[in-house]
Write an enzyme that holds these catalytic residues in place. Structure first.
Site, PDB file in Angstrom:
ATOM      1  N   CYS A   1     -19.529  -6.672   3.631  1.00  0.00           N
ATOM      2  CA  CYS A   1     -18.863  -5.425   4.015  1.00  0.00           C
ATOM      3  C   CYS A   1     -17.560  -5.375   3.225  1.00  0.00           C
ATOM      4  O   CYS A   1     -16.955  -6.422   2.970  1.00  0.00           O
ATOM      5  CB  CYS A   1     -18.587  -5.485   5.510  1.00  0.00           C
ATOM      6  SG  CYS A   1     -17.565  -4.152   6.139  1.00  0.00           S
TER       7      CYS A   1
ATOM      8  N   CYS B   1     -19.357   1.509   8.688  1.00  0.00           N
ATOM      9  CA  CYS B   1     -18.672   0.815   9.782  1.00  0.00           C
ATOM     10  C   CYS B   1     -17.426   1.654  10.046  1.00  0.00           C
ATOM     11  O   CYS B   1     -16.548   1.738   9.180  1.00  0.00           O
ATOM     12  CB  CYS B   1     -18.295  -0.598   9.334  1.00  0.00           C
ATOM     13  SG  CYS B   1     -17.163  -1.420  10.486  1.00  0.00           S
TER      14      CYS B   1
ATOM     15  N   CYS C   1       0.836  -1.213   0.000  1.00  0.00           N
ATOM     16  CA  CYS C   1       0.000   0.000   0.000  1.00  0.00           C
ATOM     17  C   CYS C   1       0.868   1.259   0.000  1.00  0.00           C
ATOM     18  O   CYS C   1       1.893   1.332   0.684  1.00  0.00           O
ATOM     19  CB  CYS C   1      -0.906  -0.007   1.224  1.00  0.00           C
ATOM     20  SG  CYS C   1      -2.048   1.383   1.252  1.00  0.00           S
TER      21      CYS C   1
ATOM     22  N   ARG D   1     -17.906  -3.478  17.833  1.00  0.00           N
ATOM     23  CA  ARG D   1     -17.129  -4.675  17.491  1.00  0.00           C
ATOM     24  C   ARG D   1     -15.800  -4.706  18.222  1.00  0.00           C
ATOM     25  O   ARG D   1     -14.975  -3.802  18.061  1.00  0.00           O
ATOM     26  CB  ARG D   1     -16.916  -4.717  15.969  1.00  0.00           C
ATOM     27  CG  ARG D   1     -16.232  -5.970  15.484  1.00  0.00           C
ATOM     28  CD  ARG D   1     -16.341  -6.143  13.975  1.00  0.00           C
ATOM     29  NE  ARG D   1     -17.730  -6.276  13.575  1.00  0.00           N
ATOM     30  CZ  ARG D   1     -18.329  -5.571  12.620  1.00  0.00           C
ATOM     31  NH1 ARG D   1     -17.662  -4.671  11.943  1.00  0.00           N
ATOM     32  NH2 ARG D   1     -19.586  -5.769  12.342  1.00  0.00           N
TER      33      ARG D   1
ATOM     34  N   CYS E   1     -16.334  -9.583   5.506  1.00  0.00           N
ATOM     35  CA  CYS E   1     -15.715  -8.288   5.197  1.00  0.00           C
ATOM     36  C   CYS E   1     -14.436  -8.490   4.389  1.00  0.00           C
ATOM     37  O   CYS E   1     -13.524  -9.178   4.832  1.00  0.00           O
ATOM     38  CB  CYS E   1     -15.410  -7.541   6.493  1.00  0.00           C
ATOM     39  SG  CYS E   1     -14.642  -5.937   6.193  1.00  0.00           S
TER      40      CYS E   1
ATOM     41  N   CYS F   1       0.332   0.038  10.339  1.00  0.00           N
ATOM     42  CA  CYS F   1      -0.108  -0.976   9.376  1.00  0.00           C
ATOM     43  C   CYS F   1       1.029  -1.793   8.751  1.00  0.00           C
ATOM     44  O   CYS F   1       1.966  -1.234   8.161  1.00  0.00           O
ATOM     45  CB  CYS F   1      -0.922  -0.318   8.268  1.00  0.00           C
ATOM     46  SG  CYS F   1      -1.701  -1.534   7.193  1.00  0.00           S
TER      47      CYS F   1
ATOM     48  N   CYS G   1       0.332   4.733   7.063  1.00  0.00           N
ATOM     49  CA  CYS G   1      -0.342   4.557   8.361  1.00  0.00           C
ATOM     50  C   CYS G   1       0.630   3.835   9.314  1.00  0.00           C
ATOM     51  O   CYS G   1       1.051   2.708   9.025  1.00  0.00           O
ATOM     52  CB  CYS G   1      -1.625   3.766   8.178  1.00  0.00           C
ATOM     53  SG  CYS G   1      -2.666   4.467   6.871  1.00  0.00           S
TER      54      CYS G   1
HETATM   55  N1  SAM Z   1      -6.818   0.363   3.265  1.00  0.00           N
HETATM   56  C1  SAM Z   1      -8.087   0.480   3.856  1.00  0.00           C
HETATM   57  C2  SAM Z   1      -8.155   1.587   4.874  1.00  0.00           C
HETATM   58  O1  SAM Z   1      -7.123   2.088   5.291  1.00  0.00           O
HETATM   59  O2  SAM Z   1      -9.275   1.930   5.267  1.00  0.00           O
HETATM   60  C3  SAM Z   1      -8.631  -0.796   4.459  1.00  0.00           C
HETATM   61  C4  SAM Z   1      -7.749  -1.724   5.272  1.00  0.00           C
HETATM   62  S1  SAM Z   1      -7.104  -1.081   6.811  1.00  0.00           S
HETATM   63  C5  SAM Z   1      -5.967  -2.361   7.185  1.00  0.00           C
HETATM   64  C6  SAM Z   1      -8.482  -1.216   7.921  1.00  0.00           C
HETATM   65  C7  SAM Z   1      -8.287  -0.863   9.376  1.00  0.00           C
HETATM   66  O3  SAM Z   1      -7.578  -1.895  10.026  1.00  0.00           O
HETATM   67  C8  SAM Z   1      -7.508   0.383   9.733  1.00  0.00           C
HETATM   68  O4  SAM Z   1      -8.242   1.560   9.577  1.00  0.00           O
HETATM   69  C9  SAM Z   1      -7.193   0.120  11.194  1.00  0.00           C
HETATM   70  O5  SAM Z   1      -8.231   0.591  12.013  1.00  0.00           O
HETATM   71  C10 SAM Z   1      -7.133  -1.400  11.274  1.00  0.00           C
HETATM   72  N2  SAM Z   1      -5.753  -1.861  11.515  1.00  0.00           N
HETATM   73  C11 SAM Z   1      -4.786  -1.978  10.598  1.00  0.00           C
HETATM   74  N3  SAM Z   1      -3.624  -2.402  11.159  1.00  0.00           N
HETATM   75  C12 SAM Z   1      -3.880  -2.553  12.470  1.00  0.00           C
HETATM   76  C13 SAM Z   1      -3.085  -2.974  13.584  1.00  0.00           C
HETATM   77  N4  SAM Z   1      -1.801  -3.254  13.450  1.00  0.00           N
HETATM   78  N5  SAM Z   1      -3.668  -3.036  14.804  1.00  0.00           N
HETATM   79  C14 SAM Z   1      -4.975  -2.721  14.948  1.00  0.00           C
HETATM   80  N6  SAM Z   1      -5.767  -2.311  13.929  1.00  0.00           N
HETATM   81  C15 SAM Z   1      -5.232  -2.225  12.718  1.00  0.00           C
HETATM   82  C1  DTB Z   2     -11.301  -2.977  11.503  1.00  0.00           C
HETATM   83  O1  DTB Z   2     -11.640  -1.989  12.181  1.00  0.00           O
HETATM   84  N1  DTB Z   2     -10.440  -3.910  11.913  1.00  0.00           N
HETATM   85  C2  DTB Z   2     -10.229  -4.887  10.879  1.00  0.00           C
HETATM   86  C3  DTB Z   2     -11.254  -4.462   9.791  1.00  0.00           C
HETATM   87  N2  DTB Z   2     -11.767  -3.243  10.312  1.00  0.00           N
HETATM   88  C4  DTB Z   2     -10.834  -4.342   8.384  1.00  0.00           C
HETATM   89  C5  DTB Z   2      -8.810  -4.976  10.451  1.00  0.00           C
HETATM   90  C6  DTB Z   2      -7.882  -5.322  11.595  1.00  0.00           C
HETATM   91  C7  DTB Z   2      -6.521  -5.457  11.038  1.00  0.00           C
HETATM   92  C8  DTB Z   2      -5.551  -5.938  12.060  1.00  0.00           C
HETATM   93  C9  DTB Z   2      -4.160  -6.004  11.536  1.00  0.00           C
HETATM   94  C10 DTB Z   2      -3.902  -6.980  10.434  1.00  0.00           C
HETATM   95  O2  DTB Z   2      -4.561  -8.035  10.343  1.00  0.00           O
HETATM   96  O3  DTB Z   2      -2.996  -6.690   9.636  1.00  0.00           O
HETATM   97 FE1  SF4 Z   3      -2.911   1.199   3.379  1.00  0.00          FE
HETATM   98 FE2  SF4 Z   3      -2.823  -0.005   5.751  1.00  0.00          FE
HETATM   99 FE3  SF4 Z   3      -3.230   2.632   5.612  1.00  0.00          FE
HETATM  100 FE4  SF4 Z   3      -5.172   0.946   4.790  1.00  0.00          FE
HETATM  101  S1  SF4 Z   3      -4.392   1.157   6.871  1.00  0.00           S
HETATM  102  S2  SF4 Z   3      -4.445   2.817   3.734  1.00  0.00           S
HETATM  103  S3  SF4 Z   3      -3.902  -0.722   3.951  1.00  0.00           S
HETATM  104  S4  SF4 Z   3      -1.347   1.535   4.958  1.00  0.00           S
END
Ligand code: SAM
Ligand code: DTB
Ligand code: SF4
Length: 319
Positions: free
Chosen positions: A124, A184, A47, A256, A91, A54, A51
């Site tokens: 979702c 959501c 990506c 959730r 989802c 992530c 963030c």
């Molecule tokens: N790229 C899209 C976005 O940013 O909305 C969708 C995927 S993103 C991985 C969805 C959500 O996963 C993020 O907004 C965050 O709240 C959660 N998330 C991602 N990495 C995480 C982590 N290491 N621990 C907890 N929540 C995480």
């Molecule tokens: C949300 O709030 N939590 C989920 C879903 N929406 C997409 C994602 C959690 C991701 C946790 C880190 C990972 O699996 O990389």
């Molecule tokens: Fe990309 Fe992860 Fe940020 Fe979603 S949360 S925009 S997958 S870097």
């Protein structure tokens, strides 16, 4: 809701707070039901965004390899298994900054959604930023809810992400609502933010019109290679307080209990359910990170006499 109201609720003596949250829950929800939602990363890694939490950002060396978008057939196989296991919501997540109309990958996702919606689970997706015309297409393909988290307070957001803004998140949420999909939207705790940041995030959620249909509360799963890899785990009572405050502030939302359950005890999770959490991610994987196993969760739900919530859509129409 005013921030001072949320602060007052949050600061209520712990047992009074969770009792009040439980009463609010019982006014709006029937029985001891928990929604089981299965997550699938249909496009992992690579990506463009930064963030700080992530594992899928291409900017950090996290060990997550960039993969291609999964085929409709492969997604369907996972979705069928999720449905057979009792999930009522499915989802699909993509590690994209956003989607663009006309992009063949977006068209492919629309086709996948059409097929998955025939299975009878709520569908979702979480695909990053979008505008209203793309949102309409997703809705028409069968999406019930779009996940797009605000993640933290507007003030703290720039400390975690620099490649897009808090306002960008709100714009996408507006587009989703204008197209008639449920929102959501929630966030992450444990990223170094203050208690006030958590409540300010909640305050933003209370201004949404319509209110969010579901509110995921994620505990940061510190990912090796990301700027937040060294963050200490959150205190369970802080999580439970936030869940109770969310339940009181947004009585009709599914709250959730999301990422980070592998680091919570069964007792901690039970408290979170008592405080108003009524949905979990089900299945041994989140997007890239671990989640408790299906058998473990089944045992926990059985011992707490919690039952799986029925899907809100029928297999016949998928809408
Ligand atoms: N790229 C899209 C976005 O940013 O909305 C969708 C995927 S993103 C991985 C969805 C959500 O996963 C993020 O907004 C965050 O709240 C959660 N998330 C991602 N990495 C995480 C982590 N290491 N621990 C907890 N929540 C995480
Ligand atoms: C949300 O709030 N939590 C989920 C879903 N929406 C997409 C994602 C959690 C991701 C946790 C880190 C990972 O699996 O990389
Ligand atoms: Fe990309 Fe992860 Fe940020 Fe979603 S949360 S925009 S997958 S870097």
């Amino acid at each position: 809701m005013q921030i001072s109201d949320l602060q007052d609720i949050y600061a209520t003596p712990f047992f009074d707070l969770i009792s009040r949250a439980r009463s609010v829950y019982l006014e709006h929800w029937s029985g001891n039901e928990v929604q089981l939602c299965t997550l699938l990363s249909i496009k992992t890694g690579g990506c463009s965004e930064d963030c700080g939490y992530c594992a899928q950002s291409a900017r950090y060396s996290t060990g997550v390899q960039a993969e291609k978008l999964m085929s409709t057939e492969d997604v369907l196989a996972v979705a069928r298994r999720a449905s057979e296991n009792g999930s009522t919501r499915f989802c699909m997540g993509a590690a994209w900054k956003g989607v663009r109309e006309g992009d063949s990958r977006f068209e492919q996702v629309l086709g996948t959604i059409e097929e998955v919606s025939k299975l009878g689970m709520e569908v979702c997706v979480t695909l990053g930023q979008l505008s209203v015309s793309e949102a309409h297409k997703l809705k028409a393909a069968g999406v019930k809810a779009y996940n797009h988290n605000i993640d933290t307070s507007p003030e703290y957001y720039p400390s975690v992400v620099s490649t897009h803004t808090f306002q960008d998140r709100l714009n996408t949420i507006r587009a989703v609502q204008d197209a008639g999909m449920d929102v959501c939207c929630g966030g992450i705790i444990g990223m170094g933010e203050t208690e006030l940041d958590r409540l300010k995030m909640l305050q933003v959620l209370t201004t949404f019109d319509p209110a969010p249909e579901s509110v995921p509360i994620n505990c940061l799963m510190p990912m090796a290679g990301t700027p937040l890899e060294e963050q200490p785990p959150i205190e369970v009572f802080e999580l439970v307080r936030l869940i109770a405050t969310t339940r009181i502030a947004l009585p009709k939302a599914k709250v959730r209990l999301s990422a980070g359950r592998t680091r919570l005890t069964r007792e901690g999770q039970a408290l979170a359910f008592f405080a108003g959490a009524n949905s979990i991610f089900y299945g041994d994987k989140l997007l890239t990170a671990a989640n408790p196993g299906v058998e473990e969760d089944r045992d926990l739900l059985r011992e707490l006499n919690l039952v799986a919530q029925k899907p809100a859509v029928s297999a016949a129409c998928g809408s």
